[in-house]
Design an enzyme around this catalytic site. Structure first.
Site, PDB file in Angstrom:
ATOM      1  N   ASN A 139       0.872  -1.176   0.000  1.00 23.03           N
ATOM      2  CA  ASN A 139       0.000   0.000   0.000  1.00 23.03           C
ATOM      3  C   ASN A 139       0.907   1.224   0.000  1.00 23.03           C
ATOM      4  O   ASN A 139       1.497   1.555   1.028  1.00 23.03           O
ATOM      5  CB  ASN A 139      -0.900  -0.035   1.241  1.00 23.03           C
ATOM      6  CG  ASN A 139      -1.742   1.224   1.365  1.00 23.03           C
ATOM      7  OD1 ASN A 139      -1.763   2.062   0.464  1.00 23.03           O
ATOM      8  ND2 ASN A 139      -2.433   1.356   2.488  1.00 23.03           N
ATOM      9  N   LYS A 194       0.140   4.267  -0.327  1.00 25.70           N
ATOM     10  CA  LYS A 194      -0.487   5.465   0.258  1.00 25.70           C
ATOM     11  C   LYS A 194      -0.253   6.675  -0.657  1.00 25.70           C
ATOM     12  O   LYS A 194      -0.210   6.515  -1.876  1.00 25.70           O
ATOM     13  CB  LYS A 194       0.014   5.671   1.692  1.00 25.70           C
ATOM     14  CG  LYS A 194      -0.159   4.383   2.528  1.00 25.70           C
ATOM     15  CD  LYS A 194       0.037   4.552   3.996  1.00 25.70           C
ATOM     16  CE  LYS A 194      -0.171   3.209   4.697  1.00 25.70           C
ATOM     17  NZ  LYS A 194      -0.095   3.294   6.143  1.00 25.70           N
ATOM     18  N   HIS A 201      -9.548   1.183   4.937  1.00 24.33           N
ATOM     19  CA  HIS A 201      -8.259   1.364   5.622  1.00 24.33           C
ATOM     20  C   HIS A 201      -8.455   2.315   6.805  1.00 24.33           C
ATOM     21  O   HIS A 201      -9.256   3.256   6.732  1.00 24.33           O
ATOM     22  CB  HIS A 201      -7.224   1.920   4.642  1.00 24.33           C
ATOM     23  CG  HIS A 201      -5.834   1.874   5.203  1.00 24.33           C
ATOM     24  ND1 HIS A 201      -5.374   2.811   6.094  1.00 24.33           N
ATOM     25  CD2 HIS A 201      -4.831   0.976   5.032  1.00 24.33           C
ATOM     26  CE1 HIS A 201      -4.132   2.503   6.444  1.00 24.33           C
ATOM     27  NE2 HIS A 201      -3.776   1.384   5.806  1.00 24.33           N
ATOM     28  N   GLU A 243      -6.795   4.721   7.798  1.00 18.86           N
ATOM     29  CA  GLU A 243      -6.574   6.135   7.488  1.00 18.86           C
ATOM     30  C   GLU A 243      -7.804   6.741   6.808  1.00 18.86           C
ATOM     31  O   GLU A 243      -8.089   7.928   6.972  1.00 18.86           O
ATOM     32  CB  GLU A 243      -5.303   6.283   6.631  1.00 18.86           C
ATOM     33  CG  GLU A 243      -4.062   6.026   7.489  1.00 18.86           C
ATOM     34  CD  GLU A 243      -2.867   5.450   6.756  1.00 18.86           C
ATOM     35  OE1 GLU A 243      -2.838   5.470   5.514  1.00 18.86           O
ATOM     36  OE2 GLU A 243      -1.953   4.956   7.450  1.00 18.86           O
ATOM     37  N   GLU A 290      -5.227  -4.910  10.586  1.00 19.87           N
ATOM     38  CA  GLU A 290      -4.204  -3.878  10.762  1.00 19.87           C
ATOM     39  C   GLU A 290      -4.481  -3.123  12.063  1.00 19.87           C
ATOM     40  O   GLU A 290      -5.263  -2.148  12.059  1.00 19.87           O
ATOM     41  CB  GLU A 290      -4.238  -2.882   9.601  1.00 19.87           C
ATOM     42  CG  GLU A 290      -3.923  -3.472   8.260  1.00 19.87           C
ATOM     43  CD  GLU A 290      -3.371  -2.421   7.306  1.00 19.87           C
ATOM     44  OE1 GLU A 290      -2.300  -2.649   6.760  1.00 19.87           O
ATOM     45  OE2 GLU A 290      -4.003  -1.368   7.138  1.00 19.87           O
ATOM     46  N   GLY A 326       2.719   2.319  10.847  1.00 24.84           N
ATOM     47  CA  GLY A 326       3.687   3.400  10.714  1.00 24.84           C
ATOM     48  C   GLY A 326       4.398   3.752  12.003  1.00 24.84           C
ATOM     49  O   GLY A 326       5.044   4.789  12.097  1.00 24.84           O
ATOM     50  N   SER A 354       3.534  -2.131  10.358  1.00 22.35           N
ATOM     51  CA  SER A 354       4.983  -2.201  10.551  1.00 22.35           C
ATOM     52  C   SER A 354       5.579  -3.558  10.168  1.00 22.35           C
ATOM     53  O   SER A 354       6.512  -4.035  10.822  1.00 22.35           O
ATOM     54  CB  SER A 354       5.359  -1.818  11.988  1.00 22.35           C
ATOM     55  OG  SER A 354       4.978  -0.477  12.256  1.00 22.35           O
TER      56      SER A 354
HETATM   57  P1  13P Z   1       3.105   0.397   7.703  1.00 23.84           P
HETATM   58  O1  13P Z   1       3.602  -0.906   7.108  1.00 23.84           O
HETATM   59  O2  13P Z   1       3.860   1.590   7.205  1.00 23.84           O
HETATM   60  O3  13P Z   1       3.010   0.313   9.184  1.00 23.84           O
HETATM   61  O4  13P Z   1       1.614   0.616   7.147  1.00 23.84           O
HETATM   62  C1  13P Z   1       0.715  -0.443   7.216  1.00 23.84           C
HETATM   63  C2  13P Z   1      -0.475  -0.087   6.422  1.00 23.84           C
HETATM   64  O5  13P Z   1      -1.216   0.822   6.750  1.00 23.84           O
HETATM   65  C3  13P Z   1      -0.735  -0.860   5.203  1.00 23.84           C
HETATM   66  O6  13P Z   1      -2.011  -0.628   4.700  1.00 23.84           O
END
Ligand code: 13P
Length: 250
Positions: A9, A11, A94, A96, A164, A170, A209
């Protein structure tokens, strides 16, 4: 046997130049892995990604889609538009999107229906925040999100679930392999209960992560079918090693 799946992903990252470089390296690096590999760039880079992945085993997906089929919805992209340009996968719900765009469980359900209707392969994200975890509500929240998105949906075999935990995204923090495995077992139980799905047939990914250094241990768990990878998917070497760890899963 469920085929391992690793999704990157990306982003809101990338430029035409960086997409070209990263995807060229990823396509070369992952080769013919036993794991299925998908990258999800920003909408504006999808066409470029299709071209770069055309003769490879790397699939391409979008990070979201509208719940509406068409109409006066400025700025939105429909599932059918994605399908029409050759996109196969779409990430939905997601954290976010839930956090910064106020996406509710009902909206995720409507997006899932639209994606399935268009013939896309949806990846539905669920996971609890730090506060919810500390309040002992992780399972309650995940159940609510699964129920909200999936209840009443047929054709769930096509759907991938990504667990997740928000506190792991992150942050460099990950659920321990045992914690993640426990939640994945719980999710499979819920899939059977909520949606009458055959939980053994559905893939459940872990995200938060994931790195080359922790991937083998996470993917070594019997109910973790691969990863939804954020930051580490922007580094071709890291991503290749994560894919290799998934491919080595028994
Ligand atoms: P990270 O791997 O940067 O923690 O992000 C995970 C994520 O949100 C994947 O959709």
């Amino acid at each position: 046997m469920r085929r391992p799946l690793v999704m990157g992903n990306w982003k809101m990252h990338g430029s035409r130049a960086s997409v070209r470089q990263l995807l060229t390296e990823i396509v070369r690096g992952v080769g013919a892995s036993p794991a299925e590999v998908v990258v999800c760039p920003a909408y504006v880079h999808l066409q470029q990604a299709f071209a770069l992945c055309a003769d490879s085993a790397v699939g391409v997906g979008a990070q979201d889609c509208s719940h509406m089929a068409a109409g006066a919805f400025t700025g939105e992209i429909s599932a059918e538009m994605l399908q029409d340009i050759g996109c196969r996968w779409v990430i939905l719900g997601h954290s976010e999107r839930r956090q910064y765009h106020g996406e509710s469980d009902d909206l995720v359900a409507a997006k899932l229906a639209a994606a399935l209707q268009a013939g896309l392969l949806p990846v539905v994200c669920v996971g609890e925040t730090q506060e919810e975890r500390e309040a002992g509500e992780a399972e309650y929240v995940v159940t609510r999100q699964l129920r909200g998105a999936l209840a009443g949906q047929a054709a769930l075999k096509q759907v991938v679930i990504a667990y997740e935990p928000v506190w792991a995204i992150g942050t460099g923090l990950t659920a321990t392999p045992g914690e993640a495995q426990g939640m994945h077992v719980f999710i499979r139980e819920q899939l059977a209960e909520i949606a009458g799905a055959d939980p053994a047939a559905m893939r459940v990914l872990y995200g938060g992560s994931v790195r080359a250094a922790n991937a083998a241990e996470l993917f070594g768990q019997p109910d973790i079918d691969g990863g939804l990878v954020g930051g580490a998917s922007l580094d071709a070497d890291e991503f290749r090693n994560i894919v290799a760890a998934a491919g080595a899963r028994q």
